[in-house]
Design a protein around this motif. Sequence first.
Motif, PDB file in Angstrom:
ATOM      1  N   MET A  15      62.216 -29.695  86.125  1.00  0.00           N
ATOM      2  CA  MET A  15      62.421 -31.142  86.164  1.00  0.00           C
ATOM      3  C   MET A  15      63.526 -31.443  87.159  1.00  0.00           C
ATOM      4  O   MET A  15      64.623 -30.908  87.053  1.00  0.00           O
ATOM      5  N   SER A  16      63.218 -32.298  88.137  1.00  0.00           N
ATOM      6  CA  SER A  16      64.219 -32.607  89.160  1.00  0.00           C
ATOM      7  C   SER A  16      64.148 -34.076  89.588  1.00  0.00           C
ATOM      8  O   SER A  16      63.069 -34.675  89.625  1.00  0.00           O
ATOM      9  N   VAL A  17      65.321 -34.615  89.886  1.00  0.00           N
ATOM     10  CA  VAL A  17      65.418 -35.996  90.361  1.00  0.00           C
ATOM     11  C   VAL A  17      65.029 -36.032  91.834  1.00  0.00           C
ATOM     12  O   VAL A  17      65.611 -35.323  92.654  1.00  0.00           O
ATOM     13  N   ILE A  18      64.053 -36.860  92.157  1.00  0.00           N
ATOM     14  CA  ILE A  18      63.628 -37.023  93.543  1.00  0.00           C
ATOM     15  C   ILE A  18      64.517 -38.045  94.226  1.00  0.00           C
ATOM     16  O   ILE A  18      64.956 -37.851  95.354  1.00  0.00           O
ATOM     17  N   LYS A  19      64.774 -39.160  93.511  1.00  0.00           N
ATOM     18  CA  LYS A  19      65.672 -40.177  94.060  1.00  0.00           C
ATOM     19  C   LYS A  19      66.159 -41.089  92.950  1.00  0.00           C
ATOM     20  O   LYS A  19      65.551 -41.189  91.887  1.00  0.00           O
ATOM     21  N   GLY A  20      67.284 -41.761  93.215  1.00  0.00           N
ATOM     22  CA  GLY A  20      67.808 -42.766  92.300  1.00  0.00           C
ATOM     23  C   GLY A  20      68.681 -42.209  91.201  1.00  0.00           C
ATOM     24  O   GLY A  20      69.112 -41.055  91.241  1.00  0.00           O
ATOM     25  N   GLY A  21      68.961 -43.054  90.210  1.00  0.00           N
ATOM     26  CA  GLY A  21      69.815 -42.684  89.093  1.00  0.00           C
ATOM     27  C   GLY A  21      69.561 -43.567  87.885  1.00  0.00           C
ATOM     28  O   GLY A  21      68.862 -44.574  87.959  1.00  0.00           O
ATOM     29  N   PHE A  22      70.148 -43.190  86.764  1.00  0.00           N
ATOM     30  CA  PHE A  22      69.916 -43.858  85.485  1.00  0.00           C
ATOM     31  C   PHE A  22      70.911 -44.984  85.178  1.00  0.00           C
ATOM     32  O   PHE A  22      70.802 -45.629  84.141  1.00  0.00           O
ATOM     33  N   HIS A  23      71.899 -45.212  86.035  1.00  0.00           N
ATOM     34  CA  HIS A  23      73.022 -46.084  85.680  1.00  0.00           C
ATOM     35  C   HIS A  23      72.614 -47.487  85.220  1.00  0.00           C
ATOM     36  O   HIS A  23      73.254 -48.062  84.363  1.00  0.00           O
ATOM     37  N   ASN A  24      71.533 -48.044  85.752  1.00  0.00           N
ATOM     38  CA  ASN A  24      71.120 -49.405  85.361  1.00  0.00           C
ATOM     39  C   ASN A  24      70.564 -49.475  83.936  1.00  0.00           C
ATOM     40  O   ASN A  24      70.389 -50.561  83.386  1.00  0.00           O
ATOM     41  N   LEU A  25      70.284 -48.331  83.323  1.00  0.00           N
ATOM     42  CA  LEU A  25      69.728 -48.332  81.971  1.00  0.00           C
ATOM     43  C   LEU A  25      70.802 -48.351  80.887  1.00  0.00           C
ATOM     44  O   LEU A  25      70.487 -48.519  79.715  1.00  0.00           O
ATOM     45  N   SER A  26      72.060 -48.202  81.262  1.00  0.00           N
ATOM     46  CA  SER A  26      73.115 -48.044  80.259  1.00  0.00           C
ATOM     47  C   SER A  26      73.269 -49.263  79.342  1.00  0.00           C
ATOM     48  O   SER A  26      73.666 -49.115  78.192  1.00  0.00           O
ATOM     49  N   ASP A  27      72.925 -50.449  79.819  1.00  0.00           N
ATOM     50  CA  ASP A  27      73.080 -51.647  78.987  1.00  0.00           C
ATOM     51  C   ASP A  27      71.752 -52.161  78.425  1.00  0.00           C
ATOM     52  O   ASP A  27      71.690 -53.241  77.854  1.00  0.00           O
ATOM     53  N   GLN A  28      70.687 -51.372  78.554  1.00  0.00           N
ATOM     54  CA  GLN A  28      69.362 -51.806  78.095  1.00  0.00           C
ATOM     55  C   GLN A  28      69.133 -51.423  76.638  1.00  0.00           C
ATOM     56  O   GLN A  28      69.617 -50.406  76.157  1.00  0.00           O
ATOM     57  N   LYS A  29      68.391 -52.252  75.931  1.00  0.00           N
ATOM     58  CA  LYS A  29      68.020 -51.984  74.543  1.00  0.00           C
ATOM     59  C   LYS A  29      66.570 -51.539  74.400  1.00  0.00           C
ATOM     60  O   LYS A  29      66.190 -50.958  73.388  1.00  0.00           O
ATOM     61  N   GLU A  30      65.750 -51.850  75.406  1.00  0.00           N
ATOM     62  CA  GLU A  30      64.355 -51.447  75.360  1.00  0.00           C
ATOM     63  C   GLU A  30      63.803 -51.238  76.767  1.00  0.00           C
ATOM     64  O   GLU A  30      64.230 -51.899  77.713  1.00  0.00           O
ATOM     65  N   VAL A  31      62.871 -50.302  76.873  1.00  0.00           N
ATOM     66  CA  VAL A  31      62.206 -49.992  78.138  1.00  0.00           C
ATOM     67  C   VAL A  31      60.712 -49.889  77.862  1.00  0.00           C
ATOM     68  O   VAL A  31      60.281 -49.185  76.935  1.00  0.00           O
ATOM     69  N   ASN A  32      59.930 -50.608  78.644  1.00  0.00           N
ATOM     70  CA  ASN A  32      58.481 -50.554  78.553  1.00  0.00           C
ATOM     71  C   ASN A  32      58.005 -49.193  79.066  1.00  0.00           C
ATOM     72  O   ASN A  32      58.609 -48.620  79.968  1.00  0.00           O
ATOM     73  N   VAL A  33      56.914 -48.672  78.502  1.00  0.00           N
ATOM     74  CA  VAL A  33      56.356 -47.399  78.961  1.00  0.00           C
ATOM     75  C   VAL A  33      54.874 -47.594  79.252  1.00  0.00           C
ATOM     76  O   VAL A  33      54.141 -48.197  78.461  1.00  0.00           O
ATOM     77  N   GLU A  34      54.450 -47.075  80.406  1.00  0.00           N
ATOM     78  CA  GLU A  34      53.037 -47.116  80.786  1.00  0.00           C
ATOM     79  C   GLU A  34      52.602 -45.731  81.259  1.00  0.00           C
ATOM     80  O   GLU A  34      53.361 -45.044  81.942  1.00  0.00           O
ATOM     81  N   PHE A  35      51.387 -45.338  80.894  1.00  0.00           N
ATOM     82  CA  PHE A  35      50.846 -44.039  81.288  1.00  0.00           C
ATOM     83  C   PHE A  35      49.718 -44.246  82.281  1.00  0.00           C
ATOM     84  O   PHE A  35      48.897 -45.147  82.125  1.00  0.00           O
ATOM     85  N   ASN A  36      49.686 -43.405  83.313  1.00  0.00           N
ATOM     86  CA  ASN A  36      48.685 -43.535  84.370  1.00  0.00           C
ATOM     87  C   ASN A  36      48.024 -42.167  84.597  1.00  0.00           C
ATOM     88  O   ASN A  36      48.698 -41.196  84.923  1.00  0.00           O
ATOM     89  N   TYR A  37      46.708 -42.113  84.416  1.00  0.00           N
ATOM     90  CA  TYR A  37      45.951 -40.871  84.568  1.00  0.00           C
ATOM     91  C   TYR A  37      45.028 -40.915  85.788  1.00  0.00           C
ATOM     92  O   TYR A  37      44.166 -40.057  85.938  1.00  0.00           O
ATOM     93  N   SER A  38      45.194 -41.886  86.666  1.00  0.00           N
ATOM     94  CA  SER A  38      44.237 -42.109  87.755  1.00  0.00           C
ATOM     95  C   SER A  38      44.178 -40.955  88.752  1.00  0.00           C
ATOM     96  O   SER A  38      43.152 -40.760  89.404  1.00  0.00           O
ATOM     97  N   ASP A  39      45.253 -40.175  88.896  1.00  0.00           N
ATOM     98  CA  ASP A  39      45.262 -39.054  89.840  1.00  0.00           C
ATOM     99  C   ASP A  39      45.258 -37.701  89.123  1.00  0.00           C
ATOM    100  O   ASP A  39      45.610 -36.671  89.715  1.00  0.00           O
ATOM    101  N   LEU A  40      44.866 -37.690  87.865  1.00  0.00           N
ATOM    102  CA  LEU A  40      44.903 -36.464  87.064  1.00  0.00           C
ATOM    103  C   LEU A  40      43.940 -35.408  87.597  1.00  0.00           C
ATOM    104  O   LEU A  40      42.781 -35.697  87.875  1.00  0.00           O
ATOM    105  N   LYS A  41      44.477 -34.181  87.727  1.00  0.00           N
ATOM    106  CA  LYS A  41      43.674 -33.006  88.051  1.00  0.00           C
ATOM    107  C   LYS A  41      43.880 -31.982  86.936  1.00  0.00           C
ATOM    108  O   LYS A  41      44.906 -31.980  86.260  1.00  0.00           O
ATOM    109  N   LEU A  42      42.902 -31.092  86.767  1.00  0.00           N
ATOM    110  CA  LEU A  42      42.959 -30.094  85.691  1.00  0.00           C
ATOM    111  C   LEU A  42      42.632 -28.704  86.205  1.00  0.00           C
ATOM    112  O   LEU A  42      41.834 -28.539  87.138  1.00  0.00           O
ATOM    113  N   LEU A  43      43.245 -27.723  85.557  1.00  0.00           N
ATOM    114  CA  LEU A  43      43.025 -26.310  85.813  1.00  0.00           C
ATOM    115  C   LEU A  43      43.482 -25.919  87.225  1.00  0.00           C
ATOM    116  O   LEU A  43      43.919 -26.753  88.012  1.00  0.00           O
TER     117      LEU A  43
END
Length: 195
Positions: A15-43
């Motif tokens: 697990m590695s950070v490509i860019k950016g940081g978490f600092h803007n999340l420090s004052d948040q109470k909730e974060v929306n989550v979305e899952f995307n499988y459009s580019d999924l490959k298997l095996l």
Amino acid sequence: MILLFTTTIGFSQDMSVIKGGFHNLSDQKEVNVEFNYSDLKLLKENLTESQYVQNRKNELNGKTRGVGDNWQKIWEGAKQGIWQPKFLELMSATITKKKDILFQEGLGSAKYTLEVYVLWIYPGWDAGIMKQPAKVTTLLKVVETANRKNVLIEVSSEHAPGNQFGNNFSNESRIGEGFAKTAKSFGKMLASEIK
């Protein structure tokens, strides 16, 4: 025993950070989550999801008539029924130890959204004495909900292992453990960065 040991080691998550940081999340109470499988490959063959499902369904139906059709229904329900709930459960459990932030689907009014791009899955296998864990590769992006081009942080998670103690003969359940491991690692990373 040596063979069993060698088949279960060597599958660590990167697990590695490509860019950016978490600092803007420090004052948040909730974060929306979305899952995307459009580019999924298997095996190792990098099959599309539709290719993988058709091949697996045909294989199972070839052994026992109707089993492949039933498996396809289980596979199609696994995203909403196993993988995403596992991710959300472990994300919440990990982050709330440090910060009270709710990560949940359907929070469209939240300032930020965690986009989970599911890029590659290896289902693994379990043959009783020998096994290989599932592996899940994702790209995790925290973006501003109202302006998706504004990316706070982008994190690559490769080969999150989906393994459990004891036997687990369900591919879908093993993959769910890979989602759980991804969330746990991402949550720990976030918890260590925010104040």
